[in-house]
Structures are given as structure tokens and as C-alpha cells.
Motif scaffolding. Structure first.
Motif, short mmCIF file in Angstrom:
data_model
loop_
_atom_site.label_atom_id
_atom_site.label_comp_id
_atom_site.label_asym_id
_atom_site.label_seq_id
_atom_site.Cartn_x
_atom_site.Cartn_y
_atom_site.Cartn_z
N GLY A 66 0.81 -1.21 0.00
CA GLY A 66 0.00 0.00 0.00
C GLY A 66 0.85 1.26 0.00
O GLY A 66 0.49 2.26 -0.62
N LEU A 70 0.49 5.20 -2.85
CA LEU A 70 -0.28 6.25 -2.20
C LEU A 70 -0.74 7.29 -3.21
O LEU A 70 0.02 7.67 -4.10
CB LEU A 70 0.54 6.89 -1.09
N ARG A 71 -1.96 7.76 -3.04
CA ARG A 71 -2.52 8.74 -3.97
C ARG A 71 -1.95 10.13 -3.70
O ARG A 71 -1.73 10.51 -2.54
CB ARG A 71 -4.04 8.76 -3.84
N VAL A 74 -3.66 12.22 -1.05
CA VAL A 74 -3.37 11.81 0.33
C VAL A 74 -2.00 12.34 0.74
O VAL A 74 -1.84 12.92 1.82
CB VAL A 74 -3.45 10.28 0.48
N SER A 92 -4.06 7.22 4.15
CA SER A 92 -5.42 7.19 3.59
C SER A 92 -6.36 8.03 4.44
O SER A 92 -6.08 8.35 5.60
CB SER A 92 -5.93 5.75 3.53
N ASP A 94 -10.39 7.84 5.74
CA ASP A 94 -11.53 6.93 5.80
C ASP A 94 -12.81 7.69 5.46
O ASP A 94 -12.77 8.89 5.15
CB ASP A 94 -11.60 6.20 7.14
#
Length: 197
Positions: A66, A70-71, A74, A92, A94
Motif C-alpha cells: 500500500g 499512495l494517492r 493523500v 489514507s 476513511d
């Protein structure tokens, strides 16, 4: 890692008092966390420190796969200077807008409070290995820590990363690539390179 947490590591038998003092001096002079300097010096195993935090604080351990994906939205939640100073990487959001943050030292309440104040989000602490945090800082924020140098390999060779610390220090940073370390791997995983710095 707060000084009292460093003392806890000594009492738990994970690090010696002399190694702790050396790490404190290095953190004071160069920045970073005590855990980062203990791992870099070989005074404590990266995975042992991560397991200690995970079990003692009951925080989740971030999946290394993960961390490699990562985006940008984010990552932008925490500015580079703050991420580097606190050794913290946003992972992240939520559904309620809580921000999960991977930290090499999730016991650092001041870092959690600072991130929460800056972002305006509730911070969910998670733990990652010191090397994983170093990789993320290099990959996402373009900041290579001394521990992160050991994760680099020349881009021209396509060779796998070194298993020992720092043997590529003579290679210019612009000619290096960084591979994310995985759980149980002291340097980095085998497989594809996910980014260049």
C-alpha cells in the motif's frame, strides 16, 4: 521517539543504554527519530522495533504494498517539511475523513497532535518500519535520509538493492532509484521499481 519511549526500549531489552545515548545525540544533531538512528546503527532490528510498537500501542502495521501506491491527494495532506521532520507519511482517509498516518514512532504524541492541528483531521496512528518511512520520504517527498541511502541502487544497472547499509553512497542522487522495503527484508523487495528520485 520521546525520551521516555527510548528508556522503555532499554527496559524491554531491545536496545542498550549506550546505543540509546548515541541515537539521542544523532537525532539531536541530524534530526529524525531515535528509532531511525538505532536501526541505522544496527542497535535494533527494524522489524523488532516495529513489532514492539504494534503490540505495545495496539496500532495497525501498514501494508508495504500500500505504501508503494499512495494517492497524490493523500500525500498532499502533509507538507514535505512536516513529513520529513516528523517522519510521518499520510496513508489514507476513511469515510469520516480521519487521516491514517504511517509513523516510524507512533508513540510520538506531539507529532500526532501537530498533524491533527495542521490538517484539521483526526489522526489514526499506524506503524511502518524505519526503512519503509525512509523510502516514502524519498519517493513521495524527494528527501533522502541517511537510512534511505541504503535503499538506493544505481538506475543504470537494474541491480537489486544492496542488503547492507550504504554501499552506494558515492553514486549521485540523481542517478538512483528507490525501492520500497517489505516486511522481513532488511533492504528492499525484489520486483519492479516504483519510482525515481
Amino acid at each position: 521517539m520521546a525520551d521516555d519511549a527510548g528508556a522503555v526500549l532499554v527496559r524491554a531489552g531491545l536496545a542498550g543504554a549506550e546505543a540509546l545515548e548515541t541515537a539521542r545525540a544523532a537525532a539531536k544533531q541530524h534530526g529524525g527519530t531515535l528509532g531511525e538512528h538505532l536501526v541505522e546503527a544496527g542497535a535494533i532490528a527494524d522489524e523488532a522495533l516495529t513489532d514492539f510498537y504494534r503490540t505495545r500501542l495496539l496500532v495497525p502495521q501498514v501494508n508495504p504494498n500500500g505504501l508503494a501506491k499512495l494517492r497524490p491527494k493523500v500525500i498532499a495532506a502533509i507538507p514535505a517539511d512536516m513529513a520529513v521532520e516528523l517522519r510521518a507519511v499520510p496513508v489514507s482517509f476513511d469515510a469520516e475523513g480521519n487521516l491514517m498516518v504511517a509513523m516510524g514512532d507512533p508513540s510520538d504524541r506531539n507529532a500526532v497532535d501537530e498533524i491533527a492541528f495542521f490538517t484539521g483531521n483526526y489522526v489514526v496512528r499506524a506503524v511502518a518500519t524505519q526503512r519503509q518511512i525512509a523510502w516514502c520520504l524519498a519517493h513521495y517527498y524527494k528527501h533522502v535520509t541517511p537510512l534511505g541511502r541504503g535503499l538506493m541502487t544505481p538506475t543504470e544497472t537494474g541491480a537489486t538493492p544492496p542488503r547492507s547499509r550504504g554501499h552506494t553512497s558515492e553514486i549521485a542522487a540523481s542517478r538512483r532509484r528507490v525501492l520500497p522495503p517489505t516486511e522481513g527484508d532488511a533492504a528492499a523487495p525484489t520486483g519492479a521499481v516504483v519510482g525515481t528520485i
